[in-house]
Write an enzyme that holds these catalytic residues in place. Sequence first.
Site, PDB file in Angstrom:
ATOM      1  N   LYS A 162       1.431  -1.050 -39.267  1.00  0.00           N
ATOM      2  CA  LYS A 162       1.594  -2.042 -40.337  1.00  0.00           C
ATOM      3  C   LYS A 162       1.010  -1.523 -41.647  1.00  0.00           C
ATOM      4  CE  LYS A 162      -1.296  -5.668 -40.636  1.00  0.00           C
ATOM      5  NZ  LYS A 162      -1.953  -6.903 -40.236  1.00  0.00           N
ATOM      6  N   GLY A 202     -19.901 -33.102 -54.488  1.00  0.00           N
ATOM      7  CA  GLY A 202     -19.243 -32.146 -53.606  1.00  0.00           C
ATOM      8  C   GLY A 202     -20.212 -31.314 -52.771  1.00  0.00           C
ATOM      9  N   GLN A 220     -12.992  -8.569 -45.133  1.00  0.00           N
ATOM     10  CA  GLN A 220     -13.491  -7.767 -46.281  1.00  0.00           C
ATOM     11  C   GLN A 220     -14.730  -7.037 -45.772  1.00  0.00           C
ATOM     12  OE1 GLN A 220     -11.959  -7.631 -49.327  1.00  0.00           O
ATOM     13  NE2 GLN A 220     -13.438  -6.283 -50.298  1.00  0.00           N
TER      14      GLN A 220
HETATM   15  C1  R5P Z   1      -5.692  -7.850 -40.157  1.00  0.00           C
HETATM   16  O1  R5P Z   1      -6.027  -6.690 -40.031  1.00  0.00           O
HETATM   17  C2  R5P Z   1      -5.711  -8.816 -39.035  1.00  0.00           C
HETATM   18  O2  R5P Z   1      -5.905  -8.176 -37.829  1.00  0.00           O
HETATM   19  C3  R5P Z   1      -4.434  -9.634 -38.972  1.00  0.00           C
HETATM   20  O3  R5P Z   1      -3.359  -8.785 -38.666  1.00  0.00           O
HETATM   21  C4  R5P Z   1      -4.183 -10.319 -40.275  1.00  0.00           C
HETATM   22  O4  R5P Z   1      -5.306 -11.050 -40.657  1.00  0.00           O
HETATM   23  C5  R5P Z   1      -2.998 -11.254 -40.202  1.00  0.00           C
HETATM   24  O5  R5P Z   1      -2.819 -11.824 -41.469  1.00  0.00           O
HETATM   25  P1  R5P Z   1      -1.450 -12.497 -41.854  1.00  0.00           P
HETATM   26  O6  R5P Z   1      -1.143 -13.521 -40.803  1.00  0.00           O
HETATM   27  O7  R5P Z   1      -1.730 -13.118 -43.191  1.00  0.00           O
HETATM   28  O8  R5P Z   1      -0.417 -11.428 -41.946  1.00  0.00           O
END
Ligand code: R5P
Length: 288
Positions: free
Chosen positions: A190, A34, A89
């Site tokens: 969000k 691998g 991260q």
């Molecule tokens: C996060 O802060 C990014 O800007 C995107 O909003 C995020 O990676 C989207 O991830 P998912 O499609 O899993 O909701």
Amino acid sequence: MIIPGPSSQTLSSRVARITGRKLALCDYQQFPDGETYIRIHDDIVGKDVTIIQSTPNDSDYIALLQLIDACDTARSVNVVIPYMGYARQDKRFKCGEPISARALARCIHADRVLTINIHDESILASFDAKTQNLDATPLLGSYIKSLELDSPVFIAPDASAFPLARHAARSQGHGGSDDENTCEYDYLEKTRHSGDTVTIAPKKLDVAGRNIVIIDDIISTGGTMATTIELLKDQGAGKVYLACVHPVLARNGTVRLYRAGVEEIVGTDTLEKAVSIVSVASLIAEAV
Ligand code: R5P
């Protein structure tokens, strides 16, 4: 010379064509256990090379490190990481976690590192190289403009994507000053609860019957976009288009989005997927 990494073969070829530079031929193979095997067939001794390799998976990082090492006799090494995995991260969210983006950036030593809409520009400080982050949102904006949508509204699903919505809205170019040029744009709030679940705070927007373009840097599981589509559809939105720089589209992300009622998903070739309609090759070519 352009050195294509295994995950960015099409993009590298496009950059080579635009710049008129030689495209190296590389082998990408796996040993029986691998491990990754890489070989550059062209002579890079004393040359100025540009390695282009996105790193969506762990093995892509290994390939990138191997390519950089294989270029140790080159005169200069530019590294382009169109999509940088682990960039989200970028801080220690919980005690005991690594700052993965920093850990990986610290492994990359080059004369210059170019990224495209990296998740957070603070990561650039961790590379042992001169760095530059390129912005692909005007390219996405131009594509959206070519669809000739009737006065679309650009929506960012969270505050960090708001500059993307603004840039894309401004590139609609109806003529005149910046303000006259700009389509409407807004953002939502969000909250992420897990890797694939988010909630979006209700916000009254003037979207009834309108064409909507939701724009973000990354679509990963599609959870953010699917939740945003639901919220906007509940408010009577018309056709909903999705634009992103990095179409990760992990697991069943594409299906989630079409089930949620999306009209079209547009991504760039920082990741080479079926939705990678917009190429960032010209952006990279200009920068290198
Ligand atoms: C996060 O802060 C990014 O800007 C995107 O909003 C995020 O990676 C989207 O991830 P998912 O499609 O899993 O909701």
